[in-house]
Motif scaffolding. Structure first.
Motif, mmCIF file in Angstrom:
data_model
loop_
_atom_site.group_PDB
_atom_site.id
_atom_site.type_symbol
_atom_site.label_atom_id
_atom_site.label_comp_id
_atom_site.label_asym_id
_atom_site.label_seq_id
_atom_site.Cartn_x
_atom_site.Cartn_y
_atom_site.Cartn_z
ATOM 1 N N PRO A 232 -14.622 -23.174 8.145
ATOM 2 C CA PRO A 232 -13.406 -22.471 8.593
ATOM 3 C C PRO A 232 -12.220 -23.401 8.836
ATOM 4 N N ALA A 233 -12.478 -24.563 9.424
ATOM 5 C CA ALA A 233 -11.379 -25.483 9.715
ATOM 6 C C ALA A 233 -10.794 -26.068 8.439
ATOM 7 N N ARG A 235 -11.012 -24.821 5.460
ATOM 8 C CA ARG A 235 -10.400 -23.728 4.699
ATOM 9 C C ARG A 235 -8.990 -23.430 5.224
ATOM 10 N N ALA A 236 -8.825 -23.474 6.530
ATOM 11 C CA ALA A 236 -7.502 -23.228 7.115
ATOM 12 C C ALA A 236 -6.523 -24.340 6.749
ATOM 13 N N ASN A 298 -5.709 -31.603 17.174
ATOM 14 C CA ASN A 298 -5.581 -30.150 17.025
ATOM 15 C C ASN A 298 -4.300 -29.627 17.667
ATOM 16 N N TRP A 408 -2.363 -19.424 9.238
ATOM 17 C CA TRP A 408 -3.640 -20.012 8.838
ATOM 18 C C TRP A 408 -4.179 -20.940 9.921
ATOM 19 N N ILE A 409 -3.303 -21.759 10.487
ATOM 20 C CA ILE A 409 -3.743 -22.746 11.478
ATOM 21 C C ILE A 409 -4.101 -22.080 12.808
ATOM 22 N N SER A 412 -7.427 -20.088 13.032
ATOM 23 C CA SER A 412 -8.641 -20.845 12.693
ATOM 24 C C SER A 412 -9.307 -21.413 13.941
#
Length: 449
Positions: A232-233, A235-236, A298, A408-409, A412
């Motif tokens: 998931p990370a 992909r984002a 992050n 997107w970010i 996620s």
């Protein structure tokens, strides 16, 4: 698969600052010199094509596309090759030497009277291929030779070298073209590749990797694709990078016409505004290395992605007297330069953190393949759209499109759950080999440069 590295019991438990590590300084200097030479070439090669070879618009388009085409043709394969290697530095040195030889043929061919557009295209393809392979090897090399606690700082340092080159390169190119003519100015790029290779050769740290046995190129490439699309990370990060680069390139395709014809910005000042963006990148690199120690990669990523549309939105809405337009463009350009470097630095560091060591080359290649491959599509879309709806609507559309990257970010796992309370520190997954790498020493507005 397990990675092992050569270590020494005499080394201190805490690695010294990167600026005191000889091999990191050498690697940083090598990248800065090499990228600066490439910036000189970005000016000298088109001038050679236009002024000496009377290139047509279609030939200029072909020459421009040749530089990015290798990322689409060989990017995924280069990542698979990088993951097969036990040592990456020899391949990096070889790539620099091949690029040096290719660039050196331009002034030589001109002196011999055989230089042509196909020759320049072939040189661009060869240098582009060497660059793609180099980047795949370099990503894995840095991951294996920089302590996990210093990776963000190392990434920021490499982003700073790109910003420094973007400030110094165009000015140096102008001087060299005036003194030597455009074809001979390309010789500066050849020299930069040679110096970079020599600096890499003088590094002392020995890399010790245990690559997995080859299982076939297609299967290995598929593993890299699967790793990015199922995490998931990652992909984002991929989706955000593709979104930003597509709309950034669409904006790039029309912004020069808009600045000259609509905003009436003098030609001489456009270069100064670009240099300000590079200066902002240097400031961003310095701040990122410090802010991530307090807030984590992050948090910086989540904040910086919100500011990406600011400059493009300002350009699209700007009006008034020249002094006001220059003031607004200077401020947003300086800010955006820092934002882009901070975002790209954290993106690279998080990718390293989230990727298994045995897949780093392929994951990096997959990211580069998608984010660089979309540039051509973005530029084409921006130009075609401007022909139909005008320059200003396209610029405002690009600002709205880049804003989508924040979705997107923020949607996620990179965003800490609200249930955890205030976000005060780093969000990091444990590194697979924290003790073995801790002692080791060594090591353009689009993402994934």
């Amino acid at each position: 698969m397990k990675q092992t590295f050569q270590t020494s019991p005499a080394l201190p438990a805490t690695p010294p600052p990167l600026r005191r590590q000889r091999d990191y300084r050498l690697l940083w200097a090598a990248r800065t010199i090499s990228v600066t030479g490439s910036e000189v070439s970005k000016v000298a090669v088109p001038l050679t094509a236009v002024t000496l070879l009377t290139a047509s618009p279609s030939q200029m388009g072909l020459l421009t596309a040749a530089a990015s085409l290798p990322a689409l043709l060989f990017g995924l394969q280069a990542g698979a090759v990088a993951d097969r290697l036990s040592r990456h530095r020899p391949l990096m040195i070889a790539c620099e030497l091949v690029a040096c030889a290719a660039a050196a043929t331009v002034p030589l061919a001109w002196l011999l009277g055989v230089l042509s557009i196909p020759w320049l295209v072939a040189v661009a393809l060869l240098i582009g291929t060497a660059t793609v392979v180099f980047k795949s090897a370099n990503f894995s090399y840095v991951a294996g030779t920089v302590a996990p606690s210093q990776r963000v700082e190392a990434m920021a340092g490499f982003q700073a070298c790109h910003s420094l080159a973007s400030v110094a390169g165009p000015g140096l190119a102008g001087v060299l073209v005036q003194l030597l003519t455009a074809p001979l100015a390309v010789l500066a790029e050849a020299v930069s590749f040679l110096v970079s290779g020599l600096l890499l050769r003088s590094m002392r740290t020995e890399e010790r990797n245990e690559p997995a046995p080859s299982r076939g190129m297609r299967r290995e490439i598929a593993e890299g694709l699967r790793a990015v699309l199922t995490d998931p990370a990652l992909r984002a990060l991929l989706a955000a990078g593709v979104t930003i680069n597509f709309f950034a390139m669409a904006y790039t395709a029309v912004h020069m016409l808009y600045m000259l014809n609509t905003l009436s910005i003098p030609k001489a000042l456009i270069g100064a505004l670009i240099a300000l963006s590079g200066a902002g990148g240097l400031l961003g690199a310095w701040l990122t290395a410090r802010l991530t120690k307090r807030f984590g990669e992050n948090r910086i990523l989540l904040v910086t992605v919100l500011f990406f549309p600011a400059e493009i939105l300002t350009v699209g809405l700007l009006g008034g007297p020249l002094w006001w337009k220059l003031t607004a463009l200077s401020a947003t350009g300086l800010m955006t330069g820092g934002i882009v470097v901070a975002f790209a630095t954290c993106l690279g560091a998080i990718t390293l953190r989230e990727t298994p060591p045995e897949l780093r080359g392929r994951v990096n290649a997959t990211m580069s393949f998608a984010t660089q491959g979309v540039l051509a599509l973005g530029g084409l879309a921006g130009g075609v759209a401007a022909d139909h709806v005008g320059l200003r609507p396209v610029i405002l559309l690009c600002a709205a499109g880049i804003a989508l990257a924040a979705l997107w970010i923020w949607a996620s796992p990179l965003r800490p759950p609200a249930s955890r309370g205030p976000y005060r520190g780093r969000v990091s997954l444990p590194d697979p080999q924290p003790q073995t790498v801790a002692h080791l020493m060594a090591t353009r507005r689009h993402l994934w440069p």
